[in-house]
Enzyme design. Structure first.
Site, PDB file in Angstrom:
ATOM      1  N   TYR A  45      59.371  12.324  38.863  1.00  8.81           N
ATOM      2  CA  TYR A  45      59.426  10.765  39.164  1.00  8.81           C
ATOM      3  C   TYR A  45      61.011  10.385  39.297  1.00  8.81           C
ATOM      4  O   TYR A  45      61.838  11.138  39.694  1.00  8.81           O
ATOM      5  CB  TYR A  45      58.540  10.186  38.133  1.00  8.81           C
ATOM      6  CG  TYR A  45      58.302   8.626  38.425  1.00  8.81           C
ATOM      7  CD1 TYR A  45      57.791   8.343  39.637  1.00  8.81           C
ATOM      8  CD2 TYR A  45      58.752   7.603  37.551  1.00  8.81           C
ATOM      9  CE1 TYR A  45      57.369   6.967  39.799  1.00  8.81           C
ATOM     10  CE2 TYR A  45      58.562   6.186  37.944  1.00  8.81           C
ATOM     11  CZ  TYR A  45      57.924   6.055  39.075  1.00  8.81           C
ATOM     12  OH  TYR A  45      57.575   4.705  39.441  1.00  8.81           O
ATOM     13  N   LYS A 100      31.269  14.418  50.266  1.00 12.82           N
ATOM     14  CA  LYS A 100      31.645  15.017  51.505  1.00 12.82           C
ATOM     15  C   LYS A 100      33.078  15.707  51.130  1.00 12.82           C
ATOM     16  O   LYS A 100      33.883  16.525  51.542  1.00 12.82           O
ATOM     17  CB  LYS A 100      31.978  13.938  52.467  1.00 12.82           C
ATOM     18  CG  LYS A 100      32.298  14.401  54.094  1.00 12.82           C
ATOM     19  CD  LYS A 100      31.150  15.300  54.432  1.00 12.82           C
ATOM     20  CE  LYS A 100      31.444  15.490  55.861  1.00 12.82           C
ATOM     21  NZ  LYS A 100      31.170  14.490  56.911  1.00 12.82           N
TER      22      LYS A 100
END
Length: 759
Positions: A45, A100
């Site tokens: 970060y 999925k």
């Protein structure tokens, strides 16, 4: 709520618990970079993240290099056509979209997130996806109703610079086209000559007929039929997508169109095709009845009127399953790996032709093992690869990637295709498919009769029901029929529709025969006839094991109501050990499949025991389709430090040296040496060519503790211990085992018996 579990092997509560526990949903995010130090956080970060931010701002394509975009697909739906349940809303589609996403990861190592868009307006849906679409390397549209799905996919592909693929359309089209290529050849026909009838003019049907035309089927030889009849030129109330496939034909009904047809594609509903229609087709008809869960006509119905038909369905319990999982994971894998801008027509054709070609190749033993050891061969019952074929991940994507490169939609061409195939082989963990392979092998031989000894227990009843529903064999529940049926009724299970067998040992007509046989066996071991009579009448383990011994059953599962040692003692009074009996645990962890022996039988094995355990374990692993490499584990490394147990291990090695076995083995060594090639480099005399996959433990306590520890920590999935070496296959589950554990044990019991027969 519609009843969706009546044909499944789970209850509604089990389905809900599966999605809810131990944490809600089926997906989670895990970091790919270390987060252990302040420096790690600074790089991940602020301030380190600013460097790739500025790089991407200058060149957006660098997002593929510095973020997960290049291996990320969004599965997007508005829930207007969820499975066969209809328009239930965007949020209701979320479990399906998560599912999925799981398939993307499982089969092709593609990371995926689901996105549910709360609108049924196609224009609004398009606007939403257009504005967020660049986040991912590709977009899989799912469960969007026709005809809106055609407009949505077409416009988004034009608006976005990443592949947009509606799997409900193209997945079925690609797999069925692959099957047609092979079926036509087997039938001795030509694509340009066959007459094709499509039953069901929805998204999947229209896409299928379109793709088949592009590979050689002539438009004038096709007829499509919707719920209003034949779609012919000039018919009223036909949308533009159906009209594009309308033909000049005198036929007005499906029955008329089927007369003399070579091929029928079913994408409609149960019962849409009749036996009379099939009987009217041309010689060697090709019938793809792909409606789920119930096909338009069953293979049994077809075979009752035509013994020359080539049949495919959408179901896993019949040969030639048209399963979309053969397509979409590998299409996106290939598209992502070349950073394709779209999945174009040529890439779909390439996938279909690659699937057809793969089915024609010699099937490796690891696929054949899933069919109870039967060698599969290209022919009427094998026109499409099996979904669990491990070759799919490295065979299909290169063809898709090459088509993308050839048509100019690839941004990052692959220079070394063979190296790419090697990389693909390493992407998906084959150990995760182990149970799928075993189940498929057993499913191929549903006549295996498996005794569920503790048949009155609710979890055993549910397991037997699930075992039968999954077409894994014929369960035989031992117990009082009235109580079993009562418990089944309370669980919401209908035994009558499945024909599950129930046997009450006390009143069985085999009682006298079994008593005579077992008394003959035990009379010189201190048992009186009345003792044996009581054992047969009152103890289901004795009764069930005797059923197996006398070939009234093939295998048995027990252990739910009593501890392992007690159950094993009872079974062994009835069944002999063939050579050496061992307990083999299967550990699935971090891309590895490890087999640990012996985890249940030999408390303090001698050197001879250890050698024989190694031989038995290696033979069993080979039957499971793996090449065994055995490591004898110890706290010492080749004699340092010395000890009594390590000396037994060294003696076992010397015994194997004299036996001349046909597998690699080495020891004694700690686990890190067996599993880490860098560690083994310090020992140039090491005989293991690769990491060990069979770990022989120096004693039962070390085996049991180690496997239970990694399982308790959630660091691995442990199957077993699997009991190997009895004359008939018997598996003993843990006390109070779950339904899943019982089904797994019963599946292994049926599988082991199939392998023994094959030998």
């Amino acid at each position: 709520m519609p009843d969706i579990t009546d044909k499944q092997f789970f209850t509604e509560d089990e389905a809900l618990d599966f999605h809810r526990l131990p944490r809600p949903g089926k997906l989670a995010v895990q970091p790919t970079k270390p987060m252990a130090t302040q420096r790690d956080l600074s790089l991940a970060y602020s301030p380190g993240v600013a460097v790739p931010v500025l790089a991407i701002a200058a060149d957006e394509d660098l997002a593929y290099d510095y973020t997960s975009k290049g291996n990320m697909v969004a599965v997007i739906s508005n829930g207007t056509a969820i499975l066969g349940l209809g328009n239930l809303g965007a949020m209701a589609s979320k479990p399906v979209m998560e599912g999925k996403s799981v398939l993307f990861k499982r089969f092709a190592d593609v990371d995926s997130f689901d996105v549910e868009v709360q609108t049924t307006d196609p224009d609004e849906f398009i606007t939403v996806v257009k504005n967020i679409g660049a986040t991912w390397g590709g977009i899989n549209l799912e469960d969007i109703k026709s005809p809106e799905c055609f407009v949505i996919e077409s416009q988004l592909q034009d608006l976005l610079d990443v592949p947009v693929f509606h799997d409900d359309q193209h997945g079925t089209a690609i797999i069925s086209t692959a099957g047609l290529i092979n079926a036509v050849e087997i039938a001795g026909k030509k694509l340009e000559d066959v007459k094709v009838v499509l039953v069901g003019a929805g998204a999947a049907g229209l896409s299928s007929i379109g793709l088949m035309k592009s590979i050689g089927v002539r438009a004038e030889n096709t007829v499509i039929v919707d719920r209003d009849g034949v779609v012919y030129k000039g018919r009223d109330n036909v949308d533009q997508w159906k009209a594009a496939h309308a033909t000049d034909t005198p036929h007005r009904t499906l029955a008329e169109a089927m007369v003399g047809a070579d091929v029928v594609l079913g994408l409609a509903a149960k019962g849409a095709i009749t036996k009379e229609m099939v009987a009217s087709m041309a010689p060697r008809p090709i019938i793809f009845a792909m409606a789920n869960p119930d096909p338009e006509i069953t293979p049994e119905e077809v075979q009752s009127v035509r013994d020359d038909a080539i049949i495919a369905t959408g179901r896993s319990d019949y040969a030639n399953q048209v399963n979309n999982v053969l397509g979409f994971p590998y299409i996106f894998r290939g598209a992502l790996d070349v950073r394709a801008r779209q999945v174009n027509h040529e890439m779909k054709v390439a996938c279909a032709r690659a699937l057809a070609a793969l089915a024609r190749e010699d099937v490796p033993d690891e696929v054949a093992i899933a069919y109870r050891g039967r060698k599969l061969k290209f022919g009427p019952d094998y026109i499409i690869p099996a979904p669990f074929d491990p070759r799919l991940i490295w065979y299909i994507p290169p063809f898709v990637a090459q088509a993308a490169m050839d048509t100019g939609v690839a941004r990052k061409p692959i220079e070394d295709m063979e190296a790419y195939r090697v990389e693909l082989r390493q992407r998906v963990d084959p150990s995760a498919a182990l149970m799928q392979k075993i189940s498929s092998a057993v499913r191929g031989e549903p006549n295996k009769r498996v005794v569920f000894a503790e048949g009155e227990e609710p979890q055993v009843i549910r397991a037997a029901y699930g075992f039968k529903q999954a077409n894994l064999g014929t369960p035989i529940l031992i117990g009082r029929e009235e109580l079993i049926r009562q418990n089944a009724h309370e669980a919401g299970l209908n035994f009558d529709e499945l024909g599950i067998e129930i046997t009450n040992a006390k009143v069985s007509d085999k009682n006298s025969l079994y008593t005579d046989w077992l008394y003959n066996r035990l009379q010189r071991r201190g048992y009186l006839r009345r003792d044996v009579q009581r054992m047969i009448n009152q103890d289901r383990n004795y009764f069930g094991a005797t059923m197996c011994a006398l070939d009234d059953a093939d295998a048995m599962v027990t252990g739910v109501t009593r501890n392992f040692n007690m159950a094993l003692r009872e079974v062994r009074r009835v069944l002999d050990v063939t050579d050496r009996m061992i307990g083999l645990s299967i550990v699935l962890a971090k891309g590895r499949t490890l087999f640990v022996a012996d985890t249940s039988i030999h408390e303090l094995p001698t050197a001879d025991d250890l050698a024989e355990i190694a031989v038995k374990a290696a033979n069993t692993v080979r039957k499971l389709g793996r090449v065994p490499r055995v490591a004898f584990l110890s706290y010492s490394t080749f004699g340092n430090p010395p000890g009594d147990r390590s000396e037994k291990v060294r003696e076992a090695i010397r015994i194997l040296d004299n036996m001349g076995v046909d597998f690699e083995y080495e020891g004694e060594m700690p686990p890190d040496l067996a599993l880490d090639p860098a560690q083994r480099a310090n020992y140039p005399f090491m005989r293991l060519s690769k990491d060990a996959n069979v770990l022989v433990m120096p004693a039962i306590h070390s085996a049991a503790i180690s496997t239970q520890l990694v399982q308790a920590l959630g660091a691995a999935t442990v199957i077993g211990p699997i009991l190997v070496g009895l004359e008939k296959s018997v598996q003993i589950v843990p006390l109070g085992a779950s339904v899943t554990e019982i089904i797994t044990a019963a599946t292994f019991a049926a599988y082991e018996e199939s392998v023994v027969e094959a030998d």
